[in-house]
Design an enzyme around this catalytic site. Structure first.
Site, PDB file in Angstrom:
ATOM      1  N   HIS A 159     -61.177  28.090 -26.042  1.00 28.45           N
ATOM      2  CA  HIS A 159     -60.752  29.195 -26.923  1.00 28.45           C
ATOM      3  C   HIS A 159     -61.179  30.559 -26.384  1.00 28.45           C
ATOM      4  O   HIS A 159     -60.799  31.589 -26.956  1.00 28.45           O
ATOM      5  CB  HIS A 159     -61.299  29.014 -28.342  1.00 28.45           C
ATOM      6  CG  HIS A 159     -60.741  27.820 -29.046  1.00 28.45           C
ATOM      7  ND1 HIS A 159     -59.382  27.615 -29.204  1.00 28.45           N
ATOM      8  CD2 HIS A 159     -61.348  26.749 -29.620  1.00 28.45           C
ATOM      9  CE1 HIS A 159     -59.177  26.475 -29.841  1.00 28.45           C
ATOM     10  NE2 HIS A 159     -60.345  25.918 -30.106  1.00 28.45           N
ATOM     11  N   ASP A 195     -57.246  18.808 -26.079  1.00 26.40           N
ATOM     12  CA  ASP A 195     -58.011  19.075 -27.306  1.00 26.40           C
ATOM     13  C   ASP A 195     -57.026  19.228 -28.473  1.00 26.40           C
ATOM     14  O   ASP A 195     -55.890  19.672 -28.279  1.00 26.40           O
ATOM     15  CB  ASP A 195     -58.813  20.368 -27.115  1.00 26.40           C
ATOM     16  CG  ASP A 195     -59.777  20.660 -28.251  1.00 26.40           C
ATOM     17  OD1 ASP A 195     -60.979  20.386 -28.084  1.00 26.40           O
ATOM     18  OD2 ASP A 195     -59.317  21.175 -29.301  1.00 26.40           O
ATOM     19  N   HIS A 197     -56.949  21.402 -30.689  1.00 25.72           N
ATOM     20  CA  HIS A 197     -56.622  22.818 -30.926  1.00 25.72           C
ATOM     21  C   HIS A 197     -55.970  23.445 -29.696  1.00 25.72           C
ATOM     22  O   HIS A 197     -56.343  23.134 -28.562  1.00 25.72           O
ATOM     23  CB  HIS A 197     -57.903  23.595 -31.271  1.00 25.72           C
ATOM     24  CG  HIS A 197     -58.656  23.022 -32.432  1.00 25.72           C
ATOM     25  ND1 HIS A 197     -59.730  22.158 -32.272  1.00 25.72           N
ATOM     26  CD2 HIS A 197     -58.474  23.166 -33.766  1.00 25.72           C
ATOM     27  CE1 HIS A 197     -60.187  21.803 -33.466  1.00 25.72           C
ATOM     28  NE2 HIS A 197     -59.457  22.397 -34.397  1.00 25.72           N
ATOM     29  N   ASP A 284     -61.098  15.644 -30.331  1.00 26.71           N
ATOM     30  CA  ASP A 284     -60.922  15.912 -31.766  1.00 26.71           C
ATOM     31  C   ASP A 284     -59.526  15.518 -32.250  1.00 26.71           C
ATOM     32  O   ASP A 284     -59.189  15.750 -33.420  1.00 26.71           O
ATOM     33  CB  ASP A 284     -61.256  17.374 -32.132  1.00 26.71           C
ATOM     34  CG  ASP A 284     -60.787  18.389 -31.108  1.00 26.71           C
ATOM     35  OD1 ASP A 284     -60.015  18.019 -30.206  1.00 26.71           O
ATOM     36  OD2 ASP A 284     -61.200  19.562 -31.227  1.00 26.71           O
TER      37      ASP A 284
HETATM   38  C1  SP5 Z   1     -63.439  23.737 -29.037  1.00 24.58           C
HETATM   39  C2  SP5 Z   1     -62.914  23.471 -30.418  1.00 24.58           C
HETATM   40  O1  SP5 Z   1     -62.489  22.358 -30.723  1.00 24.58           O
HETATM   41  N1  SP5 Z   1     -62.981  24.476 -31.331  1.00 24.58           N
HETATM   42  C3  SP5 Z   1     -62.487  24.296 -32.630  1.00 24.58           C
HETATM   43  C4  SP5 Z   1     -62.700  25.494 -33.500  1.00 24.58           C
HETATM   44  C5  SP5 Z   1     -62.249  25.234 -34.900  1.00 24.58           C
HETATM   45  N2  SP5 Z   1     -62.623  26.277 -35.777  1.00 24.58           N
HETATM   46  C6  SP5 Z   1     -62.142  26.166 -37.118  1.00 24.58           C
HETATM   47  C7  SP5 Z   1     -62.942  25.175 -37.897  1.00 24.58           C
HETATM   48  C8  SP5 Z   1     -62.481  25.087 -39.325  1.00 24.58           C
HETATM   49  C9  SP5 Z   1     -63.304  24.048 -40.010  1.00 24.58           C
HETATM   50  N3  SP5 Z   1     -62.768  23.744 -41.300  1.00 24.58           N
HETATM   51  C10 SP5 Z   1     -63.523  22.661 -41.852  1.00 24.58           C
HETATM   52  C11 SP5 Z   1     -62.842  21.934 -42.924  1.00 24.58           C
HETATM   53  C12 SP5 Z   1     -63.628  20.682 -43.157  1.00 24.58           C
HETATM   54  N4  SP5 Z   1     -63.289  20.016 -44.357  1.00 24.58           N
HETATM   55 ZN    ZN Z   2     -60.690  21.440 -30.613  1.00 25.67          ZN
END
Ligand code: SP5
Ligand code: ZN
Length: 343
Positions: A159, A195, A197, A284
Site C-alpha cells: 500500500h 493480497d 487488497h 488475507d
Molecule cells: C497489507 C494489508 O493487507 N493491508 C490491509 C489494510 C486494511 N486496512 C483496513 C482495515 C479495516 C478493518 N476493518 C475491520 C473490520 C473487522 N470486523
Molecule cells: Zn491485504
C-alpha cells in the site's frame, strides 16, 4: 527455497482504530513469528538474516523527502510531548491545494499518508528499514542464481506509494526489490499481487513505466479497501500504458473464479517476457481472514503456488497481508510448497 527474516520486525507494534477505539493493529508481530514457525516446520529450506542495504535502494522508488519523513517522524512527534503512536487525522483531498508540504508534524503525517492505518512509534523506522532489507537480501539471492526466495517481510509494503504510507505499509518492499532486480541487470520484471487488497502503492510507483508489469487480483474497490484504486480500467499511463493489469473480484470470491483471474494474470506476465517475477504474497484471501472477504481454503494456496510456478520464472515471494494469525503460516508456506512441488 531460502527464507530471509529479521527479528527487528518486533520493534514495530502499532495501533489501529477498531470499532470506535484505539486497539492493537491486526498487523501484529505474531504474524511474522507464525509464518517463521511454519517455514521451519515445513522443511522449505534455510532461514537467513537480512544484509543491511544502502538507503539509495529505498529512494530508487520512493521520494527523498518521503524517506526523510519516515526517518524523522517519530522524533518530531515525540518533540511535541506525545508518547503514543503518531497517526494522521487530516488529509489533502479533492479541491485542496496539495502541493505544499506542511511544517508541523501533524500536517506532514497526513501529507504522506492515504489513511490512519500506518502508525509511527519509536521502533517503526528500524523495523520498516529491516523489512525492506529482507526483501533486498532475498532479491540478491535471485540475482545470484536462486530459482526462488521468500522475503518474510513485516511490516508489509504494497500500500506504500512513491511518497505515501498507509494500510500498515511504509516502504514498498516488493517495489524496492523489483527495482533492485532491474538495477542488477534484469531488463523486465513482473509483479503479481495476490493480497486481498489492491496493491495501490506498487501501482502508483510503476504506473508510468513499461519495464515493470504490475498485475493485481483483489477485492473490488467498490466494496473493499483501499476503495480509491484497483479498477480494471486503470491500465497505466504514458509509456506505462498497457503495463498495469487489475483484476477486481466480487465479495465472497472462491477458488474457482479466483483461479480464472490468476490464469489471466499469468498469461499477461508470460507475454511481458519478464526476467523475474516478484509475488506480493498476502494470504488475507483466506476464508477466515478477519478483515477480508474472499473464500480461499488452505489447500487453495497449494494450488496457487503450483500455478505461479507455471510462469517458469525466477520468483521472489514477498510477504504482505494475512490477519488470521493461527492459519497465516500454513497458508503462506502452502503457497511456497505448492510452487516448489511444481517447478
Ligand atoms: C497489507 C494489508 O493487507 N493491508 C490491509 C489494510 C486494511 N486496512 C483496513 C482495515 C479495516 C478493518 N476493518 C475491520 C473490520 C473487522 N470486523
Ligand atoms: Zn491485504
Amino acid at each position: 527455497m531460502i527464507t530471509v527474516f529479521s527479528p527487528k520486525h518486533r520493534l514495530h507494534h502499532g495501533v489501529e482504530l477498531k470499532d470506535g477505539s484505539v486497539k492493537p493493529s491486526f498487523e501484529e508481530p505474531d504474524r511474522a513469528e507464525t509464518v517463521l514457525a511454519s517455514v521451519r516446520a515445513s522443511g522449505l529450506g534455510e532461514v537467513m538474516g537480512e544484509q543491511p542495504q544502502a538507503r539509495s535502494c529505498y529512494t530508487a522508488v520512493h521520494s527523498e523527502r518521503y524517506v526523510a519523513f519516515l526517518e524523522s517522524a517519530w522524533s518530531e512527534w515525540a518533540a511535541t510531548g506525545r508518547t503514543h503512536d503518531a497517526l494522521p487525522l487530516v488529509w489533502p483531498v479533492r479541491g485542496m491545494p496539495v502541493q505544499q508540504e506542511p511544517r508541523h508534524i501533524d500536517g506532514r503525517l497526513g501529507f504522506y499518508a492515504i489513511d490512519a492505518g500506518a502508525p509511527i512509534a519509536s521502533g517503526t523506522w528500524e523495523a520498516v528499514r529491516a523489512s525492506a532489507d529482507v526483501a533486498l537480501t532475498a532479491m540478491d539471492a535471485l540475482v545470484g542464481g536462486a530459482a526462488a526466495a521468500f522475503a518474510l517481510c513485516r511490516p508489509p509494503g504494497h500500500h506504500a506509494g512513491h511518497e505515501l504510507a498507509g494500510g500498515y505499509c511504509y516502504l514498498n518492499n516488493a517495489a524496492i526489490a523489483a527495482q533492485h532486480g532491474l538495477d542488477q541487470g534484469a531488463r523486465r520484471v513482473a509483479v503479481l499481487d495476490v493480497d486481498f487488497h489492491h496493491g495501490n502503492g506498487t501501482q502508483d510507483i510503476f504506473y508510468d513505466r513499461p519495464d515493470v508489469l504490475f498485475a493485481s487480483i483483489h477485492g473490488d474497490p467498490r466494496d473493499s479497501y483501499p476503495y480509491f484504486s484497483g479498477h480494471a480500467d486503470e491500465t497505466g499511463i504514458g509509456p506505462g500504458h498497457g503495463f498495469n493489469a487489475n483484476y477486481p473480484l466480487p465479495w465472497g470470491t472462491d477458488w474457482t473464479s479466483y483461479a480464472d483471474a490468476l490464469d489471466s494474470a499469468l498469461v499477461r506476465i508470460r507475454n511481458h517476457r519478464a526476467d523475474m517475477l516478484v509475488v506480493s504474497l498476502g494470504v488475507d484471501t483466506f476464508a477466515d481472514d478477519p478483515i477480508s472477504h474472499f473464500r480461499l481454503t488452505s489447500e487453495d494456496f497449494l494450488r496457487m503456488g503450483q500455478r505461479i510456478a507455471g510462469a517458469g520464472l525466477p520468483t521472489l515471494f514477498v510477504m504482505e497481508g494475512g490477519y488470521m494469525v493461527e492459519e497465516i503460516g500454513i497458508n503462506a508456506v502452502n503457497t511456497l510448497m505448492g510452487f516448489e512441488a511444481a517447478r
